[in-house]
Design an enzyme around this catalytic site. Sequence first.
Site, PDB file in Angstrom:
ATOM      1  N   SER A   8      -3.857  11.277  10.244  1.00 41.68           N
ATOM      2  CA  SER A   8      -3.900  12.743  10.275  1.00 41.68           C
ATOM      3  C   SER A   8      -3.980  13.248   8.840  1.00 41.68           C
ATOM      4  CB  SER A   8      -2.643  13.288  10.954  1.00 41.68           C
ATOM      5  OG  SER A   8      -2.405  14.598  10.509  1.00 41.68           O
ATOM      6  N   HIS A  33      -8.027  12.068  12.315  1.00 43.73           N
ATOM      7  CA  HIS A  33      -7.426  13.133  13.125  1.00 43.73           C
ATOM      8  C   HIS A  33      -7.276  14.369  12.237  1.00 43.73           C
ATOM      9  CE1 HIS A  33      -4.546  14.525  16.272  1.00 43.73           C
ATOM     10  NE2 HIS A  33      -3.953  15.124  15.261  1.00 43.73           N
ATOM     11  N   ASP A  35      -6.161  18.247  11.905  1.00 42.63           N
ATOM     12  CA  ASP A  35      -5.283  19.228  12.551  1.00 42.63           C
ATOM     13  C   ASP A  35      -5.721  20.649  12.235  1.00 42.63           C
ATOM     14  OD1 ASP A  35      -3.243  17.652  13.939  1.00 42.63           O
ATOM     15  OD2 ASP A  35      -2.898  16.811  11.934  1.00 42.63           O
ATOM     16  N   MET A  37      -5.093  24.540  12.842  1.00 46.04           N
ATOM     17  CA  MET A  37      -4.024  25.469  13.271  1.00 46.04           C
ATOM     18  C   MET A  37      -4.401  26.895  12.907  1.00 46.04           C
ATOM     19  SD  MET A  37      -0.698  23.299  12.088  1.00 46.04           S
ATOM     20  CE  MET A  37      -0.583  21.528  12.358  1.00 46.04           C
ATOM     21  N   HIS A  66      -8.275  18.270  16.366  1.00 48.72           N
ATOM     22  CA  HIS A  66      -7.119  18.589  17.222  1.00 48.72           C
ATOM     23  C   HIS A  66      -6.890  20.092  17.120  1.00 48.72           C
ATOM     24  CE1 HIS A  66      -2.476  18.083  17.867  1.00 48.72           C
ATOM     25  NE2 HIS A  66      -3.062  18.694  18.871  1.00 48.72           N
ATOM     26  N   MET A  68      -5.241  23.266  17.604  1.00 49.56           N
ATOM     27  CA  MET A  68      -3.981  23.955  17.944  1.00 49.56           C
ATOM     28  C   MET A  68      -4.213  25.439  17.700  1.00 49.56           C
ATOM     29  SD  MET A  68      -1.519  21.100  16.225  1.00 49.56           S
ATOM     30  CE  MET A  68      -2.861  20.507  15.219  1.00 49.56           C
ATOM     31  N   MET A 139       1.851  14.875  22.459  1.00 44.05           N
ATOM     32  CA  MET A 139       2.580  15.309  21.256  1.00 44.05           C
ATOM     33  C   MET A 139       4.001  14.742  21.290  1.00 44.05           C
ATOM     34  SD  MET A 139       0.362  16.938  19.582  1.00 44.05           S
ATOM     35  CE  MET A 139       1.483  17.215  18.202  1.00 44.05           C
ATOM     36  N   ASP A 172       1.033  11.619  18.861  1.00 40.92           N
ATOM     37  CA  ASP A 172       0.844  12.391  17.628  1.00 40.92           C
ATOM     38  C   ASP A 172       2.138  13.106  17.251  1.00 40.92           C
ATOM     39  OD1 ASP A 172      -0.269  13.784  15.501  1.00 40.92           O
ATOM     40  OD2 ASP A 172      -1.211  15.311  16.768  1.00 40.92           O
TER      41      ASP A 172
HETATM   42  C1  DX5 Z   1       1.458  18.246  14.213  1.00 40.98           C
HETATM   43  C2  DX5 Z   1       0.111  17.599  14.028  1.00 40.98           C
HETATM   44  C3  DX5 Z   1       0.195  16.129  13.727  1.00 40.98           C
HETATM   45  C4  DX5 Z   1       0.867  15.818  12.422  1.00 40.98           C
HETATM   46  C5  DX5 Z   1       0.990  14.338  12.213  1.00 40.98           C
HETATM   47  O1  DX5 Z   1       1.280  19.550  14.622  1.00 40.98           O
HETATM   48  O2  DX5 Z   1      -0.649  17.736  15.209  1.00 40.98           O
HETATM   49  O3  DX5 Z   1      -1.092  15.547  13.777  1.00 40.98           O
HETATM   50  O4  DX5 Z   1       0.205  16.371  11.336  1.00 40.98           O
HETATM   51  O5  DX5 Z   1       1.632  14.127  10.998  1.00 40.98           O
HETATM   52  P1  DX5 Z   1       2.986  13.293  10.904  1.00 40.98           P
HETATM   53  O6  DX5 Z   1       2.619  11.882  11.237  1.00 40.98           O
HETATM   54  O7  DX5 Z   1       3.415  13.519   9.520  1.00 40.98           O
HETATM   55  O8  DX5 Z   1       3.945  13.890  11.925  1.00 40.98           O
HETATM   56 ZN    ZN Z   2      -2.421  16.473  15.378  1.00 38.86          ZN
END
Ligand code: DX5
Ligand code: ZN
Length: 215
Positions: A8, A33, A35, A37, A66, A68, A139, A172
Amino acid sequence: MKTQIAPSLLSADFSRLAEEIKDVEALGVDFLHLDIMDGHFVPNITIGPPVIKSLRPVTSLRFEAHLMIESPQNYIDSFVDAGADIITLHIETIKSSEFKKQALKLHKIGKKIAISLNPKTMLSQIGDCLDHCDMVLIMTVQPGFGGQKFMPEVLPKISKLRSYYKGDIAVDGGIDYENGKLTVKEGANILACGTYIFKAKDRREAIEKLKNITI
Ligand code: DX5
Ligand code: ZN
């Protein structure tokens, strides 16, 4: 089954993203991956399509976006155009009927789709999506931030899903070697992992350890 590793990028050095990606690619990870947001579905804002587009020529690794974000169906095209290969949507943000529609669209153009669920969301919520998705992303933290603590109470959800779902199950949030082993034992075969890889003293060792987890 071989355990796949998806670093990630959220925990990477954002001032050197291209180098960070090349570094983990050389260490033999399976895909990246990313993220995404929006400050609404989760209380944090990260990157969007322009960053993904600028990173696309840097690597041949597949990109998982991903999402979110709220109303993700409005942004899927932008992420695909930017170079995402797998689109992961949260069941808390989309109806099953809309998910199915998006799955048909993405499969037609050779892209993959995954469904994700928060720690408190029950597996019954994603039931209607399973026939249409390529992966389930479970998650193991409340989404929003990297570096959070793994929630062991999610473990039974993994084994329950594995008892009737034969596709890819990714986990994740807060994944490290020890709890990664626990999730694989329960049936996960993909580890999305940020802090444990990018903040490791020895990334090669961290990735090797994760890759060698077998049931
Ligand atoms: C959380 C994210 C994860 C996160 C993973 O909202 O979706 O992908 O960044 O990072 P670590 O492994 O540091 O929890
Ligand atoms: Zn993620």
